[in-house]
Design a protein around this motif. Structure first.
Motif, PDB file in Angstrom:
ATOM      1  N   ALA A  16       0.815  -1.222   0.000  1.00 32.60           N
ATOM      2  CA  ALA A  16       0.000   0.000   0.000  1.00 32.60           C
ATOM      3  C   ALA A  16       0.845   1.267   0.000  1.00 32.60           C
ATOM      4  O   ALA A  16       0.311   2.366  -0.167  1.00 32.60           O
ATOM      5  N   GLY A  17       2.152   1.115   0.190  1.00 33.69           N
ATOM      6  CA  GLY A  17       2.999   2.301   0.272  1.00 33.69           C
ATOM      7  C   GLY A  17       2.798   3.053   1.576  1.00 33.69           C
ATOM      8  O   GLY A  17       2.935   4.282   1.625  1.00 33.69           O
ATOM      9  N   ALA A  18       2.451   2.323   2.622  1.00 34.83           N
ATOM     10  CA  ALA A  18       2.209   2.928   3.933  1.00 34.83           C
ATOM     11  C   ALA A  18       3.236   2.404   4.923  1.00 34.83           C
ATOM     12  O   ALA A  18       4.029   1.510   4.615  1.00 34.83           O
ATOM     13  N   THR A  19       3.216   2.970   6.110  1.00 34.34           N
ATOM     14  CA  THR A  19       4.107   2.486   7.161  1.00 34.34           C
ATOM     15  C   THR A  19       3.400   1.405   7.967  1.00 34.34           C
ATOM     16  O   THR A  19       2.163   1.349   8.019  1.00 34.34           O
ATOM     17  N   VAL A  20       4.172   0.569   8.604  1.00 35.22           N
ATOM     18  CA  VAL A  20       3.606  -0.470   9.466  1.00 35.22           C
ATOM     19  C   VAL A  20       2.823   0.175  10.604  1.00 35.22           C
ATOM     20  O   VAL A  20       1.749  -0.312  10.997  1.00 35.22           O
ATOM     21  N   LYS A  21       3.334   1.296  11.119  1.00 34.32           N
ATOM     22  CA  LYS A  21       2.648   1.992  12.194  1.00 34.32           C
ATOM     23  C   LYS A  21       1.242   2.423  11.772  1.00 34.32           C
ATOM     24  O   LYS A  21       0.276   2.297  12.522  1.00 34.32           O
ATOM     25  N   THR A  22       1.123   2.933  10.534  1.00 31.53           N
ATOM     26  CA  THR A  22      -0.179   3.373  10.014  1.00 31.53           C
ATOM     27  C   THR A  22      -1.131   2.197   9.884  1.00 31.53           C
ATOM     28  O   THR A  22      -2.298   2.260  10.298  1.00 31.53           O
TER      29      THR A  22
END
Length: 307
Positions: A16-22
């Motif tokens: 998704a092109g996101a961070t694991v935290k998000t």
């Protein structure tokens, strides 16, 4: 994709092109469906979670807070409601920015000796502005016995809206109007002179309903290039007052009516109707100006009758 067709939280974040935290944050809020757990108890996600994650990111990019973005996932109606709400919020922000821009231009373009005065006027107006103070003023002016439907009709006609894209001239007119109607000196005496007839001597609902019809006819005449006081409109104007007072329309009454109108054309309302027209749209009737034209025509007629 792994053999089981599912992704770890890190793999989902990467796709998704996101961070694991998000991803973990959205998952903890129940926005991303878990397809299962690994043998070690770690979260596993499928294609549905990726679709929802991408949709949430798109909604967040459009400015929707996380709770609103989450509710928008509940179906087409929820999405439409969330987007409509965001559009309203953006519209409010744009209105505020346009008002601020026009206000800043007003100050910049003012002669140096007038800037302090204009800053004081602008400082008393909420941003974005609203017409609450104007409506409250008119509610104080209108007779207490006036039916609610008539009050609403009058307010719609006499309280100008705030322009969507105001000019500095309109900002100044609104600020001065705001100062006029919220002034500390608006006591009972000033408000009485703003009313069309002496309190207790007429039937308010009869007068206001009659004048509403007359102003409509006068405005139709103006829009078509005719005399606002012609074609029976002036007679209707006088008849509205006569019915409200319970008398007949006679030459003597017309003389008396000019005196009544003069007595109730005090500086407060004169000032109001000098400022308000700047804020009405080109296709909106300005009742104060129509009233003035009808009154002026009546004075001319009375002058001819008594000459």
């Amino acid at each position: 994709m792994p053999i089981d067709g599912l992704w770890s939280i890190g793999e989902l974040a990467e796709r998704a092109g996101a961070t694991v935290k998000t991803v973990r944050h959205y998952s903890d809020r129940g926005l991303l469906p878990e397809a299962g757990r690994s043998s070690g108890g770690h979260r596993r996600y499928g294609p549905e979670a990726l679709d929802r994650l991408l949709l949430i990111r798109s909604l967040r990019a459009l400015g929707l807070p996380v709770p609103e973005a989450g509710r928008a996932l509940d179906g087409p109606e929820a999405l439409e409601e969330a987007v409509s709400g965001q559009l309203r919020e953006v519209g409010d922000r744009l209105a505020e920015l346009r008002w601020r821009e026009a206000s800043l231009r007003l100050v910049r373009e003012a002669p140096e000796e007038r800037r302090s005065e204009r800053l004081r006027l602008l400082g008393a107006v909420p941003v974005p502005p609203d017409t609450t103070v104007l409506a409250r003023f008119w509610r104080r002016v209108l007779p207490v016995r006036l039916p609610g439907r008539v009050v609403s009709s009058v307010l719609d006609a006499v309280v100008p809206g705030t322009p969507a894209e105001p000019t500095p001239e309109q900002v100044l007119a609104f600020a001065r109007l705001h100062a006029l109607v919220s002034g500390a000196g608006l006591g009972p005496a000033e408000l009485r002179t703003a009313r069309p007839l002496p309190d207790g001597e007429y039937r308010p609902a009869v007068l206001y309903e009659g004048l509403t019809e007359v102003y409509g006819a006068a405005w139709d005449a103006v829009r078509t290039g005719r005399d606002a006081a012609g074609a029976g409109v002036l007679d209707g104007f006088v008849a509205a007052y006569a019915r409200a007072l319970g008398v007949r329309d006679t030459p003597a009454f017309r003389v008396r009516l000019t005196e009544l109108l003069a007595a109730h054309e005090g500086p407060l309302m004169v000032r109001y109707w000098k400022l308000a027209p700047v804020l009405f749209g080109p296709d909106e009737p300005v009742l104060g100006l129509l009233h003035h034209r009808l009154g002026a025509s009546l004075r001319v007629q009375v002058g001819e009758l008594t000459a």
